[in-house]
Enzyme design. Structure first.
Site, PDB file in Angstrom:
ATOM      1  N   TYR A  55     -19.915   8.000   4.938  1.00 12.73           N
ATOM      2  CA  TYR A  55     -21.330   7.409   5.220  1.00 12.73           C
ATOM      3  C   TYR A  55     -21.950   8.066   6.297  1.00 12.73           C
ATOM      4  CZ  TYR A  55     -19.594   3.183   2.300  1.00 12.73           C
ATOM      5  OH  TYR A  55     -19.146   2.548   1.310  1.00 12.73           O
TER       6      TYR A  55
ATOM      7  N   GLU B 176     -14.079  -2.271   1.319  1.00 13.82           N
ATOM      8  CA  GLU B 176     -13.267  -1.096   0.882  1.00 13.82           C
ATOM      9  C   GLU B 176     -11.828  -0.826   1.673  1.00 13.82           C
ATOM     10  OE1 GLU B 176     -16.081   2.044   1.178  1.00 13.82           O
ATOM     11  OE2 GLU B 176     -17.461   0.934  -0.081  1.00 13.82           O
TER      12      GLU B 176
END
Length: 409
Positions: free
Chosen positions: A98, A141
């Site tokens: 990310y 996740e």
């Protein structure tokens, strides 16, 4: 929760960012792949990148997330986030990735909109939006990885092909067993998919998702893969043949090994589905695969309430898993199948010729519907279900590829 100051800034700048988000995401991918070519080679779907569908889906999801935060400051769009998180977990996305996306996305925002528009205040507000979304996805996740007992780096394991069945000229079923059967494999729910990673001729290790087309409980897992053929678009553009589906059809045989992920996906029969709830399973083309796992599961469980099976296809010869479709329907105590064919065989009912038309079907009150197929098919069926009295909350769907419907919702 978005801070009040950032919410005001995002609300004021959302129109200009939204108007440019398509160009922003295009620049973002271009910049990121130039700096990190291994991401395009071994992680991102090169076909979706070439077609532009991944860019449109990312643009839509960012804009939809920001809009939701502004319009519903005390809520979070968990349906959208959950669907994205399942896809990420099937790919083995790690939290540190990310940071990479953030770096190149915000560089693209400044490049497209200019530093005079992206002031420090604007940058801080959209930075807050990004990290709210990213941290939410990382948390979901992490939970998915923990449920399966894997890490991002350990998402894939070796499975051996123990059977190969030519279903139609364009669909092959692969039956799989884990290479190391001493290590437990994560359980799955009917309707979920796995990612399959293959090494192509140019050395790229591309990944695609395929629904598990058999119900849980069998020691053999099964995927049914449609060969994606390129086509010319009405605007003069062309889409290439599917790289991974072509490879699987041409080269993978019984005895070969495939790298397969843990199962993921949120289009599943709900835990609250009881024997008194009518079910409708509607599919088109290769969208039949998750429906088959659900139908087999319902048949094995002896589901008592009515089950309505709807499938649309080019012709009976192109209808993959047709024999199983019929057999599992016949095992249910109260079920009916309606197969719509654009090019039927002689004797096929006239009312079932052409595109799927649910106005010809009686849909029991309280039906819970599951849809999978091309986006135009699902939009049409969704509208027909609403007109037929099915509650929107009871309609669930799966899109193969970037979810342009959810991102635009």
């Amino acid at each position: 929760m978005l801070s009040q100051q950032s919410a005001a800034t995002v609300r004021a700048t959302l129109p200009v960012v939204g108007a440019a988000i398509g160009e922003i995401t295009e620049r973002f991918y271009g910049g990121m792949f130039a700096a990190r070519p291994e991401l395009l080679r071994d992680l991102f779907n090169r076909g979706n990148q070439a077609a532009g569908t991944q860019s449109r889906a990312l643009a839509g999801s960012i804009a939809a997330f920001a809009t939701y935060l502004v319009d519903h400051p005390d809520e979070r769009p968990d349906v959208m986030l959950g669907r994205i998180a399942h896809k990420h977990a099937s790919l083995g996305i790690a939290p540190e990735q990310y940071e990479i996306v953030h770096e190149h996305l915000f560089a693209a925002i400044v490049e497209v909109l200019g530093a005079d528009v992206v002031t420090a205040e604007v940058a801080a507000a959209w930075d807050e939006v990004y990290w709210l979304m990213a941290h939410a996805l990382v948390a979901i996740e992490a939970r998915l990885y923990a449920e399966h007992g894997v890490t991002p780096a350990g998402t894939f394991r070796q499975w051996r092909v123990v059977g190969r069945v030519e279903e139609t000229p364009d669909v092959v079923t692969f039956q799989l067993r884990p290479e190391d059967e001493t290590v437990p494999v994560p359980a799955f729910r009917p309707g979920q998919y796995v990612s399959v990673q293959v090494e192509l001729a140019d050395g790229a290790r591309q990944i695609r998702q395929y629904s598990l087309s058999r119900a849980p409980g069998s020691p053999v897992r099964q995927i049914s893969v449609k060969r994606v053929r390129g086509a010319a678009g009405a605007d003069g553009t062309a889409t290439p043949d599917g790289e991974v589906s072509r490879h699987l059809h041409a080269y993978v045989r019984e005895g070969d090994l495939l790298r397969v992920s843990a199962p993921h996906g949120d289009l599943v029969l709900g835990d609250d589905l009881d024997d008194d709830t009518p079910v409708l399973l509607a599919s088109a083309g290769i969208g039949v695969t998750p429906m088959m796992a659900m139908l087999e599961h319902l048949a094995a469980a002896g589901h008592r309430a009515p089950v309505t099976v709807v499938h649309a296809d080019h012709s009976p010869a192109r209808h993959a898993l047709r024999a199983d479709h019929e057999a599992y329907t016949d095992k249910l105590r109260d079920a009916a199948a309606y197969f719509f064919y654009e090019h039927p065989e002689a004797g096929h009912p006239a009312e079932l010729t052409g595109r799927a038309d649910l106005s010809r079907i009686t849909i029991p009150a309280g039906t819970r519907a599951y849809l999978c197929g091309p986006l135009p098919f699902m939009r049409a069926v969704h509208g027909q279900l609403i007109e037929g009295g099915v509650a929107p909350r009871d309609i669930h769907y799966e899109v193969f590829g970037p979810d342009l419907w959810l991102a635009a919702a």
